[in-house]
Scaffold this motif. Structure first.
Motif, PDB file in Angstrom:
ATOM      1  N   LEU A  21       0.864  -1.173   0.000  1.00 51.78           N
ATOM      2  CA  LEU A  21       0.000   0.000   0.000  1.00 51.78           C
ATOM      3  C   LEU A  21       0.900   1.223   0.000  1.00 51.78           C
ATOM      4  N   ALA A  22       0.844   2.010  -1.071  1.00 55.74           N
ATOM      5  CA  ALA A  22       1.623   3.241  -1.192  1.00 55.74           C
ATOM      6  C   ALA A  22       0.732   4.419  -0.809  1.00 55.74           C
ATOM      7  N   ILE A  23       1.118   5.130   0.260  1.00 52.34           N
ATOM      8  CA  ILE A  23       0.346   6.285   0.721  1.00 52.34           C
ATOM      9  C   ILE A  23       1.187   7.544   0.510  1.00 52.34           C
ATOM     10  N   ASP A  24       0.717   8.403  -0.388  1.00 51.34           N
ATOM     11  CA  ASP A  24       1.404   9.655  -0.684  1.00 51.34           C
ATOM     12  C   ASP A  24       0.383  10.591  -1.309  1.00 51.34           C
ATOM     13  N   ASP A  25       0.391  11.868  -0.915  1.00 47.31           N
ATOM     14  CA  ASP A  25      -0.576  12.812  -1.463  1.00 47.31           C
ATOM     15  C   ASP A  25      -0.243  13.209  -2.893  1.00 47.31           C
ATOM     16  N   ASP A  26       0.959  12.906  -3.351  1.00 50.70           N
ATOM     17  CA  ASP A  26       1.383  13.231  -4.712  1.00 50.70           C
ATOM     18  C   ASP A  26       1.055  12.047  -5.632  1.00 50.70           C
ATOM     19  N   HIS A  27       0.089  12.240  -6.517  1.00 47.94           N
ATOM     20  CA  HIS A  27      -0.329  11.169  -7.427  1.00 47.94           C
ATOM     21  C   HIS A  27       0.822  10.676  -8.306  1.00 47.94           C
ATOM     22  N   ALA A  28       1.719  11.580  -8.692  1.00 49.08           N
ATOM     23  CA  ALA A  28       2.850  11.181  -9.526  1.00 49.08           C
ATOM     24  C   ALA A  28       3.750  10.192  -8.773  1.00 49.08           C
ATOM     25  N   ILE A  29       3.903  10.395  -7.466  1.00 46.30           N
ATOM     26  CA  ILE A  29       4.740   9.490  -6.662  1.00 46.30           C
ATOM     27  C   ILE A  29       4.075   8.117  -6.546  1.00 46.30           C
ATOM     28  N   THR A  30       2.770   8.075  -6.258  1.00 43.12           N
ATOM     29  CA  THR A  30       2.114   6.771  -6.138  1.00 43.12           C
ATOM     30  C   THR A  30       2.080   6.063  -7.493  1.00 43.12           C
ATOM     31  N   ASP A  31       1.934   6.807  -8.572  1.00 45.58           N
ATOM     32  CA  ASP A  31       1.984   6.191  -9.908  1.00 45.58           C
ATOM     33  C   ASP A  31       3.372   5.608 -10.183  1.00 45.58           C
ATOM     34  N   LEU A  32       4.413   6.373  -9.866  1.00 47.45           N
ATOM     35  CA  LEU A  32       5.779   5.904 -10.080  1.00 47.45           C
ATOM     36  C   LEU A  32       6.083   4.683  -9.206  1.00 47.45           C
ATOM     37  N   LEU A  33       5.695   4.739  -7.947  1.00 47.05           N
ATOM     38  CA  LEU A  33       5.898   3.586  -7.062  1.00 47.05           C
ATOM     39  C   LEU A  33       5.187   2.350  -7.608  1.00 47.05           C
ATOM     40  N   ASP A  88       0.672  -6.302   2.805  1.00 48.02           N
ATOM     41  CA  ASP A  88       1.816  -6.908   3.481  1.00 48.02           C
ATOM     42  C   ASP A  88       2.793  -5.863   4.015  1.00 48.02           C
ATOM     43  N   VAL A  89       2.809  -4.692   3.388  1.00 48.30           N
ATOM     44  CA  VAL A  89       3.711  -3.615   3.792  1.00 48.30           C
ATOM     45  C   VAL A  89       3.131  -2.285   3.310  1.00 48.30           C
ATOM     46  N   VAL A  90       3.462  -1.211   4.027  1.00 47.78           N
ATOM     47  CA  VAL A  90       2.998   0.136   3.673  1.00 47.78           C
ATOM     48  C   VAL A  90       4.197   1.023   3.403  1.00 47.78           C
ATOM     49  N   THR A  91       4.139   1.803   2.309  1.00 47.32           N
ATOM     50  CA  THR A  91       5.072   2.914   2.132  1.00 47.32           C
ATOM     51  C   THR A  91       4.276   4.170   2.436  1.00 47.32           C
ATOM     52  N   LEU A  92       4.885   5.077   3.178  1.00 48.57           N
ATOM     53  CA  LEU A  92       4.156   6.229   3.695  1.00 48.57           C
ATOM     54  C   LEU A  92       4.980   7.489   3.553  1.00 48.57           C
ATOM     55  N   ASP A  93       4.374   8.514   2.966  1.00 43.01           N
ATOM     56  CA  ASP A  93       5.008   9.831   2.905  1.00 43.01           C
ATOM     57  C   ASP A  93       4.845  10.484   4.265  1.00 43.01           C
ATOM     58  N   LEU A  94       5.869  11.204   4.701  1.00 41.87           N
ATOM     59  CA  LEU A  94       5.839  11.840   6.010  1.00 41.87           C
ATOM     60  C   LEU A  94       4.975  13.096   6.031  1.00 41.87           C
ATOM     61  N   MET A  95       5.042  13.885   4.974  1.00 41.35           N
ATOM     62  CA  MET A  95       4.341  15.172   4.954  1.00 41.35           C
ATOM     63  C   MET A  95       3.034  15.066   4.177  1.00 41.35           C
ATOM     64  N   MET A  96       2.036  14.547   4.851  1.00 41.78           N
ATOM     65  CA  MET A  96       0.701  14.437   4.259  1.00 41.78           C
ATOM     66  C   MET A  96      -0.137  15.609   4.764  1.00 41.78           C
ATOM     67  N   PRO A  97      -1.042  16.134   3.930  1.00 38.30           N
ATOM     68  CA  PRO A  97      -1.814  17.316   4.337  1.00 38.30           C
ATOM     69  C   PRO A  97      -2.888  17.041   5.389  1.00 38.30           C
ATOM     70  N   HIS A 135       5.519  -2.908  -9.430  1.00 36.13           N
ATOM     71  CA  HIS A 135       4.938  -3.935 -10.313  1.00 36.13           C
ATOM     72  C   HIS A 135       6.024  -4.662 -11.103  1.00 36.13           C
ATOM     73  N   THR A 136       7.024  -3.921 -11.573  1.00 39.22           N
ATOM     74  CA  THR A 136       8.086  -4.563 -12.355  1.00 39.22           C
ATOM     75  C   THR A 136       8.943  -5.498 -11.508  1.00 39.22           C
ATOM     76  N   HIS A 137       8.834  -5.405 -10.188  1.00 37.63           N
ATOM     77  CA  HIS A 137       9.585  -6.285  -9.295  1.00 37.63           C
ATOM     78  C   HIS A 137       8.679  -7.313  -8.618  1.00 37.63           C
ATOM     79  N   GLY A 138       7.484  -7.514  -9.166  1.00 37.47           N
ATOM     80  CA  GLY A 138       6.628  -8.588  -8.696  1.00 37.47           C
ATOM     81  C   GLY A 138       5.684  -8.255  -7.563  1.00 37.47           C
TER      82      GLY A 138
END
Length: 148
Positions: free
Chosen positions: A11-23, A53-62, A28-31
């Motif tokens: 689960l990728a949590i980031d207010d920047d859509h470009a970052i979640t798209d890139l993640l 199974d794991v969360v990536t989280l941006d620190l500065m969320m609005p 995905h390319t790593h399975g």
């Protein structure tokens, strides 16, 4: 690099859509399977609904910052949390780790490092729940049943 993932959900949590798209593309390319949330509230909801199974989280969320998110997640889950942030301040890193994050990476991060850190967290989380205490250690800990 070894890719230990097989259908692990991130689960990728980031207010920047470009970052979640890139993640999503990188992971995905790593399975990895990836779901994204662009608000903290949505992220909290997805943790309970999808059990990633794991969360990536941006620190500065609005809406709810990363420190508070870690505290809230820890009230109901032991899911591994990897904070990805542009902030490179040792005091802030220490605070978010104390709040419940499992790891912290400063953006931008090379994809190989990101994948390695996610794999490490997944190994740790699956290893801790999958380990069974050997019978000989039960005697050391005093938890072995007493025989008559």
């Amino acid at each position: 690099m070894e890719c230990m993932t097989t259908n692990k959900l991130v689960l990728a949590i980031d207010d920047d859509h470009a970052i979640t798209d890139l993640l999503s593309i990188i992971l995905h390319t790593h399975g990895f399977d990836v779901i994204a949330a662009n608000t903290s509230e949505e992220g909290l909801q997805l943790i309970t609904e999808k059990s990633p199974d794991v969360v990536t989280l941006d620190l500065m969320m609005p809406d709810i910052n990363g420190w508070e998110m870690c505290k809230r997640i820890r009230t109901f889950s032991k899911i591994p949390i990897l904070v990805l942030s542009a902030i490179n301040d040792p005091d802030m890193v220490a605070k978010v780790l104390d709040a419940g994050a499992d790891d912290f990476i400063v953006k931008p991060v090379p994809s190989a490092v990101l994948i390695a850190r996610l794999n490490m967290l997944l190994r740790r989380s699956s290893g801790s729940s999958a380990l069974k205490e050997p019978d000989n250690l039960k005697w050391v800990r005093g938890t072995a049943p007493l025989s008559s």
